[in-house]
Design a protein around this motif. Structure first.
Motif, PDB file in Angstrom:
ATOM      1  N   VAL A   1      10.585 -29.603   6.474  1.00 27.56           N
ATOM      2  CA  VAL A   1      11.099 -28.407   5.810  1.00 27.56           C
ATOM      3  C   VAL A   1      12.620 -28.493   5.847  1.00 27.56           C
ATOM      4  CG1 VAL A   1      11.275 -25.886   5.953  1.00 27.56           C
ATOM      5  CG2 VAL A   1       9.110 -27.020   6.486  1.00 27.56           C
ATOM      6  N   VAL A   2      13.270 -28.256   4.727  1.00 27.14           N
ATOM      7  CA  VAL A   2      14.727 -28.249   4.690  1.00 27.14           C
ATOM      8  C   VAL A   2      15.216 -27.022   5.455  1.00 27.14           C
ATOM      9  CG1 VAL A   2      16.765 -28.113   3.216  1.00 27.14           C
ATOM     10  CG2 VAL A   2      14.790 -29.467   2.497  1.00 27.14           C
ATOM     11  N   VAL A   3      16.088 -27.271   6.417  1.00 29.62           N
ATOM     12  CA  VAL A   3      16.567 -26.206   7.293  1.00 29.62           C
ATOM     13  C   VAL A   3      18.068 -26.032   7.093  1.00 29.62           C
ATOM     14  CG1 VAL A   3      16.772 -25.453   9.673  1.00 29.62           C
ATOM     15  CG2 VAL A   3      14.816 -26.834   8.983  1.00 29.62           C
ATOM     16  N   ILE A   4      18.482 -24.791   6.876  1.00 31.45           N
ATOM     17  CA  ILE A   4      19.910 -24.484   6.760  1.00 31.45           C
ATOM     18  C   ILE A   4      20.222 -23.378   7.767  1.00 31.45           C
ATOM     19  CG2 ILE A   4      21.784 -23.771   5.234  1.00 31.45           C
ATOM     20  CD1 ILE A   4      19.992 -24.707   2.887  1.00 31.45           C
ATOM     21  N   PRO A   5      20.482 -23.770   9.024  1.00 30.37           N
ATOM     22  CA  PRO A   5      20.776 -22.757  10.037  1.00 30.37           C
ATOM     23  C   PRO A   5      22.162 -22.158   9.820  1.00 30.37           C
ATOM     24  CG  PRO A   5      20.972 -24.929  10.978  1.00 30.37           C
ATOM     25  CD  PRO A   5      20.506 -25.104   9.563  1.00 30.37           C
ATOM     26  N   LYS A   6      22.327 -20.920  10.273  1.00 35.07           N
ATOM     27  CA  LYS A   6      23.594 -20.229  10.109  1.00 35.07           C
ATOM     28  C   LYS A   6      23.976 -19.554  11.417  1.00 35.07           C
ATOM     29  CE  LYS A   6      25.620 -16.051   8.659  1.00 35.07           C
ATOM     30  NZ  LYS A   6      25.982 -15.510   9.945  1.00 35.07           N
ATOM     31  N   SER A   7      25.235 -19.666  11.773  1.00 38.45           N
ATOM     32  CA  SER A   7      25.755 -18.945  12.923  1.00 38.45           C
ATOM     33  C   SER A   7      27.267 -18.870  12.814  1.00 38.45           C
ATOM     34  CB  SER A   7      25.371 -19.640  14.229  1.00 38.45           C
ATOM     35  OG  SER A   7      25.879 -18.895  15.316  1.00 38.45           O
ATOM     36  N   ALA A   8      27.811 -17.824  13.372  1.00 37.96           N
ATOM     37  CA  ALA A   8      29.264 -17.677  13.429  1.00 37.96           C
ATOM     38  C   ALA A   8      29.792 -18.020  14.820  1.00 37.96           C
ATOM     39  CB  ALA A   8      29.650 -16.249  13.071  1.00 37.96           C
ATOM     40  N   HIS A   9      28.880 -18.347  15.735  1.00 37.13           N
ATOM     41  CA  HIS A   9      29.259 -18.635  17.115  1.00 37.13           C
ATOM     42  C   HIS A   9      29.263 -20.144  17.342  1.00 37.13           C
ATOM     43  CE1 HIS A   9      28.866 -14.390  18.071  1.00 37.13           C
ATOM     44  NE2 HIS A   9      27.750 -14.404  17.366  1.00 37.13           N
ATOM     45  N   MET A  10      30.375 -20.671  17.831  1.00 40.18           N
ATOM     46  CA  MET A  10      30.527 -22.116  17.998  1.00 40.18           C
ATOM     47  C   MET A  10      29.436 -22.700  18.902  1.00 40.18           C
ATOM     48  SD  MET A  10      31.993 -24.771  16.984  1.00 40.18           S
ATOM     49  CE  MET A  10      33.355 -24.123  16.069  1.00 40.18           C
ATOM     50  N   LYS A  11      29.059 -22.002  19.961  1.00 41.66           N
ATOM     51  CA  LYS A  11      28.013 -22.503  20.860  1.00 41.66           C
ATOM     52  C   LYS A  11      26.710 -22.704  20.092  1.00 41.66           C
ATOM     53  CE  LYS A  11      25.324 -21.508  24.937  1.00 41.66           C
ATOM     54  NZ  LYS A  11      24.657 -20.513  25.686  1.00 41.66           N
ATOM     55  N   ARG A  12      26.341 -21.740  19.276  1.00 41.30           N
ATOM     56  CA  ARG A  12      25.088 -21.851  18.513  1.00 41.30           C
ATOM     57  C   ARG A  12      25.188 -22.886  17.396  1.00 41.30           C
ATOM     58  NH1 ARG A  12      24.881 -15.830  18.748  1.00 41.30           N
ATOM     59  NH2 ARG A  12      23.754 -15.377  20.672  1.00 41.30           N
ATOM     60  N   ILE A  13      26.353 -23.013  16.797  1.00 39.75           N
ATOM     61  CA  ILE A  13      26.546 -24.049  15.773  1.00 39.75           C
ATOM     62  C   ILE A  13      26.307 -25.424  16.396  1.00 39.75           C
ATOM     63  CG2 ILE A  13      28.265 -25.181  14.295  1.00 39.75           C
ATOM     64  CD1 ILE A  13      29.484 -22.337  13.872  1.00 39.75           C
ATOM     65  N   ASN A  14      26.860 -25.643  17.594  1.00 37.82           N
ATOM     66  CA  ASN A  14      26.653 -26.912  18.292  1.00 37.82           C
ATOM     67  C   ASN A  14      25.188 -27.112  18.651  1.00 37.82           C
ATOM     68  OD1 ASN A  14      29.318 -27.823  18.228  1.00 37.82           O
ATOM     69  ND2 ASN A  14      29.852 -26.646  20.038  1.00 37.82           N
TER      70      ASN A  14
END
Length: 67
Positions: free
Chosen positions: A23-36
């Motif tokens: 499944v193509v996944v496009i996660p989103k977050s504004a927090h650097m920890k979660r982006i990593n």
């Protein structure tokens, strides 16, 4: 709990599950920890038994449909 087994967050396990289901996944977050965290899902693979266990969980209405 799978997150403990793989030493990953629940979100990482879910992202990995989706990736393994192709499944193509496009996660989103504004927090650097979660982006990593979102990027750190390629260093493990869920076992076949774990994929089956996730598939057997209760299903509510969702955004993923079999095609």
């Amino acid at each position: 709990m799978l997150s403990s087994k793989y030493n990953k967050s629940i979100a990482q396990v879910v992202l990995r599950w989706l990736i393994q289901k192709e499944v193509v996944v496009i996660p989103k977050s504004a927090h650097m920890k979660r982006i990593n965290e979102n990027f750190n899902v390629f260093d493990f693979e869920l076992s076949a038994d774990d994929l089956t266990a996730i598939k057997s969980l209760a299903k509510g209405s969702g955004l993923i449909y079999s095609v």
